[in-house]
Design a protein around this motif. Structure first.
Motif: not given
Length: 546
Positions: A186-195, A282-288
């Motif tokens: 999952h390289a890079g996924d944590l960068l996505e979480d930070l925006g 329905a608490e979150f919106v996942r923008d992938a």
């Protein structure tokens, strides 16, 4: 705090959004339940029974249409049972056999607490089922001779780089689509979480440590995204348009898109739900959008049955060769061992190009992939190509095993008349176990009784640099400290835990609850470094004072 340093070794990270979920479905063959099912490791969705040896003179008996129809007749009950037992708000299911759609139904609601019904035309986020969709788009480009599976990525995106220059020059589209580049899990996924956006994340993969090239499997959303972007560059277009031109348009998948914006504006869409206790919210919106080729597509069951027909038809749809057969067939072949057997009698799992590749107890090729957002989606597609049979399940709830259990129960029913295992009871705890393994060993909610006091706020405040995550600012706000990260300057309140260690609540798809932030104070009496535990899985989470 020595326990903090143990975090990277502990994590069997991220089953809840990984292809490993699809390995659970590999068990769904006749008589697949075996003694070694108890020996499951957290990172594996399931061990499997031995690979069969089928004598050429005794090929597996083809499944009859009568058996398939009988299983289809039971699908309503299978789905309703899974929804009753888990409470998942909405499910849509489609079945294809011999180029015919045998079943296409929606169940439940698009949003909990409303009367908005799920239908075959309800748009769901596909999560990682986007991967086999993406590999099909690339197969179409390979068939058109725009690219080749063995083309180096740098041929089309010269700025692409990994940590090792030799690997950078040689890593191919196939390497990245089969997760054998050496990039960590999952390289890079944590960068996505930070925006951070797609461009930033892909350009910063060069900082990630590498495992042996083409000798190790690690599931990477942004590795696959880098390959897909290279194909888009070679085609002189965007990935979103390439997907529409090569696949969605020719198949008439009118409600399918690789753009998050299209999902957002769809009126008939299922929103994501998370489970809190016994309630689904329905608490979150996942923008992938950043990882669109790997996890950002959205579709309906009606459209996905067209996708199944294309796959089972060797690239043909309604009599037209949409994707060249040889290029598509390459995606269905094993390219790397993804799951070694966990016991002498265990079955090996493989990954192809965007597909989990396995074999059932009759020696039949089985292709599958699951998708999961911890913020509210779980999906699955499974096919037996030799039987021209496929099933797709889309749900709007966080992963609790529903799509995998439905697929496995259906295929069991086709082959044996009923389930060989209570698949929901089997798969659900595996997901819970994996999610629990993601959390810190330290209970930051309860400071130790002998906790040392923190130093003055100005010991810690200031700006810290990090080549991978960018700058971090620590400031005093109100009665405490606040940490700021990412391009959107996300704020995280730091709560004192012990001495120079604080805690903060993680956010995003990879959130793990409370995690630690530990400052290192130098001889001047000021912190010169700070380590963020949840960002340090690959030893990239230390920030240095500017």
């Amino acid at each position: 705090m020595s326990r903090l340093d143990q975090a990277p070794a502990r994590r069997a990270r991220r089953l809840r959004s990984a292809a490993a979920l699809g390995l659970a479905v590999a068990l769904a063959g006749a008589g697949c339940a075996g003694p070694d099912t108890a020996a499951v490791l957290p990172k594996a969705a399931a061990p499997t029974s031995p690979l069969p040896t089928v004598p050429p003179a005794q090929p597996p008996q083809q499944l009859s249409r009568e058996k398939i129809d009988t299983a289809v007749d039971k699908l309503d009950g299978i789905v309703q049972d899974a929804m009753r037992r888990t409470g998942v708000p909405g499910v849509a299911v489609g079945v294809v056999h011999d180029d015919e759609v045998l079943y296409m139904e929606g169940f439940g609601t698009r949003k909990a607490g409303t009367k908005s019904k799920i239908s075959p035309d309800t748009v769901f986020q596909l999560a990682s089922v986007s991967k086999p969709v993406a590999s099909t788009v690339v197969a179409a480009a390979v068939g058109d001779e725009t690219v080749g599976w063995d083309d180096p990525v740098v041929k089309y995106t010269p700025r692409f780089a990994l940590k090792d220059p030799w690997v950078t020059d040689h890593v191919t589209l196939a390497d990245l689509f089969s997760h054998r580049s050496g990039l960590p899990d999952h390289a890079g996924d944590l960068l996505e979480d930070l925006g951070f956006d797609r461009t930033y994340i892909l350009e910063h993969l060069r900082y990630e440590p590498l495992a042996p090239f083409r000798a190790s499997y690690a599931y990477t959303n942004f590795g696959l995204t880098a390959a897909a972007e290279a194909v888009a560059q070679a085609s002189d277009t965007s990935w979103e348009k390439l997907s529409a031109d090569k696949l969605y348009g020719p198949l008439g998948m009118d409600s399918t898109s690789s753009s998050f914006g299209d999902y957002e504006k769809a009126e008939n869409k299922a929103v994501g739900h998370v489970r809190e206790g016994d309630a689904w919210k329905a608490e979150f919106v996942r923008d992938a959008e950043a990882q669109s080729p790997a996890g950002g597509a959205s579709s309906t069951v009606r459209d996905m049955t067209k996708f199944l027909r294309l796959q089972l038809g060797n690239g043909k749809f309604d009599g037209k060769q949409v994707v060249e057969a040889e290029a598509l067939d390459e995606t269905h072949l094993p390219h790397i061992v993804s799951e070694p057997p966990h016991a002498p009698a265990g079955r090996t799992g493989f990954y192809g190009l965007g597909w989990n590749v396995g074999y059932d107890d009759q020696g039949r090729l089985k292709l599958s992939h699951s998708g999961a957002f911890a913020l509210g989606a779980a999906t699955n597609v499974t096919m037996l190509p030799s039987e021209n049979l496929g099933i797709v399940i889309l749900t709007n709830g966080m992963p609790v095993g529903v799509p995998e259990a439905i697929a496995s129960t259906f295929l069991d029913t086709v082959q044996t008349g009923g389930p060989t295992v209570d698949w929901l009871k089997f798969i659900g705890p595996l997901l819970e176990q994996a999610a629990a393994g993601d959390r810190s060993e330290t209970n930051y909610a309860k400071p130790p009784a002998d906790a040392a006091p923190a130093k003055a706020d100005d010991t810690y405040t200031g700006t810290y640099a990090n080549d991978f995550y960018g700058p971090m600012t620590v400031s005093a706000e109100g009665e405490g400290l606040v940490m700021q990260l990412g391009p959107k300057k996300l704020k995280f309140r730091l709560r004192h835990y012990d001495g120079d260690t604080f805690s903060y609540r993680t956010v995003g798809e990879n959130a793990v609850g409370l995690s630690g932030v530990t400052f290192t104070v130098d001889s001047s009496g000021r912190a010169d470094k700070v380590r963020v535990e949840s960002l340090d899985h690959n030893k990239l989470g230390t920030f240095t004072r500017q």
